[in-house]
Design an enzyme around this catalytic site. Structure first.
Site, PDB file in Angstrom:
ATOM      1  N   HIS A  37      36.913  25.451  35.766  1.00 30.80           N
ATOM      2  CA  HIS A  37      37.863  24.174  35.556  1.00 30.80           C
ATOM      3  C   HIS A  37      37.255  23.345  34.453  1.00 30.80           C
ATOM      4  O   HIS A  37      37.965  22.712  33.807  1.00 30.80           O
ATOM      5  CB  HIS A  37      37.968  23.508  36.757  1.00 30.80           C
ATOM      6  CG  HIS A  37      38.700  24.406  37.903  1.00 30.80           C
ATOM      7  ND1 HIS A  37      38.265  24.682  39.115  1.00 30.80           N
ATOM      8  CD2 HIS A  37      40.072  24.727  37.895  1.00 30.80           C
ATOM      9  CE1 HIS A  37      38.911  25.287  39.836  1.00 30.80           C
ATOM     10  NE2 HIS A  37      40.210  25.337  39.121  1.00 30.80           N
ATOM     11  N   GLU A 150      41.636  32.211  31.406  1.00 28.86           N
ATOM     12  CA  GLU A 150      42.119  33.488  31.020  1.00 28.86           C
ATOM     13  C   GLU A 150      41.575  34.386  32.263  1.00 28.86           C
ATOM     14  O   GLU A 150      41.911  35.594  32.511  1.00 28.86           O
ATOM     15  CB  GLU A 150      41.621  34.036  29.791  1.00 28.86           C
ATOM     16  CG  GLU A 150      42.060  33.548  28.595  1.00 28.86           C
ATOM     17  CD  GLU A 150      41.585  34.050  27.323  1.00 28.86           C
ATOM     18  OE1 GLU A 150      40.394  34.760  27.606  1.00 28.86           O
ATOM     19  OE2 GLU A 150      41.932  34.132  26.117  1.00 28.86           O
TER      20      GLU A 150
END
Ligand code: PAF
Length: 282
Positions: A37, A150
């Site tokens: 993150h 991803e």
């Protein structure tokens, strides 16, 4: 760091005259922030004048009640981590009621079957829940760019489809997977694993790397069979699916074509925690 709990508060702030023309980067999260993150947030801070981060554990994307209840939450730690990147981040932490009022339900979308394969097959209505919250948040924040990892590649492609479908003017930025030292893809759920399991789960990435090696020369079905069989010898890793699919459409690969991109996708259970990963093959 400024924090907002209401849509109105955030909207009013973002539409104030000084900020109206600024570029806005948006990183939606469910909290329990990790290095994956933080990489998205750093990129957003570099590329935009304002960065908005949301922390909201979205109930409509959990098909399993226990998974929702056990989802790690530590907002104080999250704020500290974000503060370490930039004090000017705008944090949005709404309640379930604030987002859904009294109707905690997902909308319905046509993603041309992309939401029905792999994760969608094992987590019924998961992507309808993801699309519902992402649509609500994008419509609220109206960012210039929105950042997604991803690791959830199927989610990333569905969000790309969502913004086309709903004509939301935003650039969707996909960012590379960040991994733990033994190769396990960073995930908030990794917090629920013992140290030995985290280490053992590095095997998932080893298998993906070997798949990539084989992809140049071997037949697709034999690679899928080989990868699946690798997990028969693993005591604590239980494979749920292993698939090779076209990156753009997520359609299962049957016959390779030179001009197309492919990825391998995997879901594995260990210590009752579900882990997913994927790799670009060409
Ligand atoms: O990837 C996630 O953490 C979530 O699915 C998202 C995009 C924040 C929506 O709740």
């Amino acid at each position: 760091m400024q924090e907002f709990n209401t849509q109105k508060g955030l909207k009013t702030y973002l539409s104030s005259s000084e900020l109206k023309t600024s570029t806005i980067g948006f990183v939606p999260t469910m909290g329990a922030l990790h290095k994956g993150h933080l990489a998205l947030v750093k990129k957003s801070v570099e590329e935009n004048e304002i960065t908005v981060v949301s922390i909201f554990v979205n109930p409509t994307q959990f098909n399993n009640k226990e998974d929702l209840e056990k989802y790690p939450r530590d907002i104080a730690k999250d704020k500290n981590l974000l503060g370490g990147i930039s004090n000017s981040i705008l944090l949005f932490t709404p309640s379930v009621k604030e987002i859904y009022s009294d109707d905690v339900a997902a909308g319905s979308y046509d993603f041309q079957g992309m939401d029905l394969v792999m994760e969608g097959k094992y987590r019924e209505d998961h992507f309808a829940g993801v699309a519902t919250i992402v649509e609500k948040l994008l419509t609220l924040v109206m960012p210039t760019r929105a950042y997604f990892g991803e690791k959830d590649f199927q989610q990333l492609q569905i969000i790309r489809a969502l913004v086309c479908l709903k004509k939301i003017p935003v650039q969707i930025v996909g960012c590379p997977i960040v991994r733990e030292p033994h190769g396990l893809a960073m995930s908030s759920r990794n917090q629920r694993l013992s140290e030995s399991s985290r280490k053992e789960a590095g095997f998932i990435y080893q298998t993906l790397l070997a798949t990539k090696e084989k992809f140049g020369t071997e037949n697709v079905q034999s690679i899928v069979d080989w990868a699946t069989a690798q997990f028969n010898h693993q005591r604590d890793l239980k494979i749920e699916y292993f698939e090779i699919a076209e990156s753009d459409t997520l359609k299962k690969l049957t016959k390779k074509q030179d001009n197309k991109k492919y990825r391998a996708f995997i879901a594995v259970y260990t210590e009752g925690v579900r882990l997913i990963d994927n790799i670009a093959l060409n």
